[in-house]
Design an enzyme around this catalytic site. Structure first.
Site, PDB file in Angstrom:
ATOM      1  N   PRO A  31      17.163   8.646  -4.345  1.00 32.34           N
ATOM      2  CA  PRO A  31      17.538   9.132  -3.021  1.00 32.34           C
ATOM      3  C   PRO A  31      18.146   8.030  -2.159  1.00 32.34           C
ATOM      4  CG  PRO A  31      15.143   9.356  -3.383  1.00 32.34           C
ATOM      5  CD  PRO A  31      15.721   8.737  -4.603  1.00 32.34           C
ATOM      6  N   GLY A  91      23.758   7.344  -1.583  1.00 27.41           N
ATOM      7  CA  GLY A  91      25.109   7.669  -1.148  1.00 27.41           C
ATOM      8  C   GLY A  91      25.773   8.823  -1.883  1.00 27.41           C
ATOM      9  N   GLU A  99      -7.184  -9.810   5.320  1.00 26.61           N
ATOM     10  CA  GLU A  99      -5.738 -10.043   5.190  1.00 26.61           C
ATOM     11  C   GLU A  99      -5.454 -11.449   4.695  1.00 26.61           C
ATOM     12  OE1 GLU A  99      -3.716  -7.640   5.307  1.00 26.61           O
ATOM     13  OE2 GLU A  99      -5.161  -6.217   6.147  1.00 26.61           O
ATOM     14  N   ASP A 125      -6.834  -0.288  -1.316  1.00 19.17           N
ATOM     15  CA  ASP A 125      -6.529  -1.386  -2.237  1.00 19.17           C
ATOM     16  C   ASP A 125      -7.074  -1.059  -3.618  1.00 19.17           C
ATOM     17  OD1 ASP A 125      -5.438  -2.805  -0.186  1.00 19.17           O
ATOM     18  OD2 ASP A 125      -7.122  -4.191   0.068  1.00 19.17           O
TER      19      ASP A 125
END
Ligand code: ADP
Ligand code: MG
Ligand code: ZN
Length: 598
Positions: A193, A196, A414, A489
């Site tokens: 997708p 173009g 993080e 995760d």
């Protein structure tokens, strides 16, 4: 509250300092077509939409009757006016899910660098599609004069050359007929997708200056219950009458996928039969040809009858752009957008690995907004980077949402991802780490690939899995406790592990051992039990490795988490300063003599 709407909208509407003044619709459309507007925004539900155009820094608003959305999209494309579509608020997310959804997006970021971008963007483009689809809800078949040109389609030169011949013939059929050149009847454009395909089809018609009839496969089956085949007939009848012309069927797989014979798909199959009849039925009129273009991103699903000779017998693959192609596409979308000195499409192409043309177009638009928000006249590299982050994970939400305790936990989680990523030589470099709630996530770690890669080595998969598990590992190592925030995760890691075993034959350290843990694609209770056990081992190993790396660099983990608490966000350079040089390792290197005599 973590409302899904924030993710969908991409950006909040520009804050209305004052109520925008009203303007007639026709005037607004002219402003779009002629490029007289700086930008435009579509808001609200289909049927109750408003169009806001920004002219000389002031906003003007007009209600938009249903069915005109597509007209607005076309007009803004013609005038090169950046257009945003802001989603109506979606259903609020289920409250009970909040904890679980905690770290969702950043996990995505580490799993497959480019995928998060795609995932983020898929939402945006799916949204636009839905709006556009609604707009095509029209009863009679009417062609448009396509404003698209081949110059608008970049980075796919080979394909463009192939397709541009068709335009030549459509423009002057008689000349080609004299030398006996005939057109293919149907051409299928296939590929991921946003690459173009639709644009190319429009350009074929636009370049030839012939009427363009477009329809979407899903519209035949979903919208026109019982009317699909009728509509196909009407479409072709109109196209023949207007010939030379182009018929374009988007998402042809919605009608054209393999026939199952189930009673439930009777409607779809009737539509497909009608399509086949139409394809067979029209003799190509040498001087008034009708060319049928179709597109799909799942060509393997198409019914063989559809691609038989005399029907869609020409297939053209449109792939994701490589670096050079991305540069060319960016150049198209940066036309008329002022860049600051030192910022060029080359650099942007380098950090947009895996993005399709539609994603790049969205990026350019979003970067313009970043520059506008910052009050500068030119767009610079940081604007593009911020735009990318925004597209990847949604707008960042400033303002403290979390208690200090939870914020600290998120910071360690993080930082765990970031530190293990940094210490794993084959992981994509971490671009940004935050403890700023963004989209559905409470904190985000984004890693971006720095080069185009088409293969994943086993070691790369293993290191990536370690990075995914590192958030949870950090929680446990530092707090002796763990949270629901890592739920996603864990799913991401098991998915990767199962794919490694069941699709890539990477369950163990050698191919021979890997095959022993189950052949890719096989089923059966015993085989899947073995495969499941192998996947399990991979995830466990990854978790152990991640814990080991963090334990070894515990000081850096503490330092990083503290810095993140203070700064809220750390960028690539700051991380490099903090963590020191990354270990290096070559991804692929021959082990001495080739193992198999050549
Ligand atoms: P597809 O039909 O393959 O899903 P589209 O043609 O609908 O993709 O692409 C959507 C938009 O993305 C286009 O209108 C254009 O703005 C941009 N785009 C996609 N591919 C290209 C390209 N090769 N060159 C320039 N723009 C592109
Ligand atoms: Mg399309
Ligand atoms: Zn995480």
């Amino acid at each position: 509250m973590l409302a899904a709407a924030a993710v969908l909208a991409g950006a909040p509407p520009a804050p209305a300092a004052e109520e925008p003044a009203a303007i007639p619709l026709s005037r607004a459309l002219t402003l779009l077509e002629t490029g007289g507007a700086d930008s435009a925004t579509l808001t609200g539900n289909i049927g109750a939409q408003s169009l806001v155009v920004r002219v000389d820094g002031r906003e003007r608003i007009t209600p938009l009757p249903s069915g005109l959305t597509e007209r607005v999209i076309d007009a803004s494309q013609e005038g090169g006016v950046p257009l945003r579509v802001i989603a109506p608020p979606a259903e609020p997310a289920a409250v009970g899910d909040e904890g679980g959804a905690g770290f969702q997006l950043q996990a995505f970021a580490q799993t497959w660098g480019p995928l998060i971008l795609l995932a983020g963007l898929v939402i945006v483009s799916a949204l636009a599609l839905r709006v556009a689809g609604g707009a095509r809800f029209k009863q009679n078949v009417r062609p448009v004069r396509s404003p698209s040109r081949f110059a608008d389609v970049a980075g796919i030169d080979e394909i463009r050359d192939e397709v541009s011949e068709i335009s030549d013939v459509l423009r002057d059929p008689a000349r080609f007929d004299r030398v006996g050149a005939t057109l293919p009847r149907g051409i299928i454009l296939h590929g991921p997708p946003g690459t173009g395909k639709t644009l190319l089809a429009r350009a074929v018609a636009g370049e030839a200056g012939v009427p363009f009839f477009s329809a979407s496969g899903s519209e035949f089956v979903e919208v026109y219950g019982g009317l699909g085949s009728k509509r196909v007939r009407a479409l072709f009848a109109a196209a023949r009458k207007a010939a030379p012309s182009v018929v374009y069927i988007d998402e042809i797989d919605a009608v054209g996928s393999r026939r199952t014979g189930h009673a439930s798909s009777g409607e779809r199959e009737q539509t497909l039969d009608q399509l086949l009849t139409e394809m067979d039925g029209f003799a190509i009129h040498a001087t008034r040809p009708v060319v049928v273009l179709a597109s799909t991103n799942r060509i393997e699903d198409l019914d063989p009858a559809l691609i038989r000779s005399g029907r869609f017998d020409r297939k053209i693959a449109v792939g994701l752009p490589g670096k050079e192609a991305r540069r060319e596409i960016l150049d198209v979308h940066l036309r008329g957008r002022p860049l600051s000195p030192g910022t060029d499409s080359q650099t942007i192409a380098a950090f947009t690995v895996g993005m399709a043309g539609a994603d790049l177009a969205a990026l350019c638009n979003e970067a313009s907004f970043e520059a506008a928000r910052a009050g500068t006249d030119a767009i610079s590299l940081p604007h593009f980077r911020r735009a990318l982050m925004r597209l990847a994970a949604g707008p960042e939400r400033k303002g403290r949402l979390l208690s200090e305790d939870e914020r600290l936990l998120v910071a360690y989680h993080e930082m765990g991802h970031a530190l293990v990523g940094h210490m794993s030589p084959l992981c994509d470099p971490v671009e940004r780490v935050t403890v700023i709630p963004q989209g559905m996530a409470l904190g985000v770690t984004i890693a971006l690939p720095s080069e185009d890669k088409f293969l994943a080595t086993r070691q790369e998969c293993i290191e990536r899995m370690g990075m995914i598990m590192a958030g949870r590992a950090a929680e446990e190592l530092v707090f002796g406790e763990f949270t629901s925030g890592a739920a996603d995760d864990l799913i991401r890691a098991s998915t990767l592990a199962r794919r490694m075993v069941g699709e890539m034959g990477m369950g163990a350290g050698t191919t021979a051992q890997s095959l022993a843990s189950g052949l890719p694609g096989t089923q059966g209770a015993e085989a899947s039990e073995r495969a499941e056990a192998a996947a399990h081992r991979l995830v466990e190993d990854a978790f152990r490795t991640a814990t080991g790396v963090l334990a070894q660099h515990l000081e850096l983990l503490h330092l990083g988490a503290r810095r993140l608490m203070d700064e809220e966000a750390l960028e690539r350079d700051e991380l490099a300063d903090l963590f020191g040089p990354r270990p290096t390792s070559r991804r692929l290197h021959p082990l001495g003599e080739p193992r198999i005599p050549l």
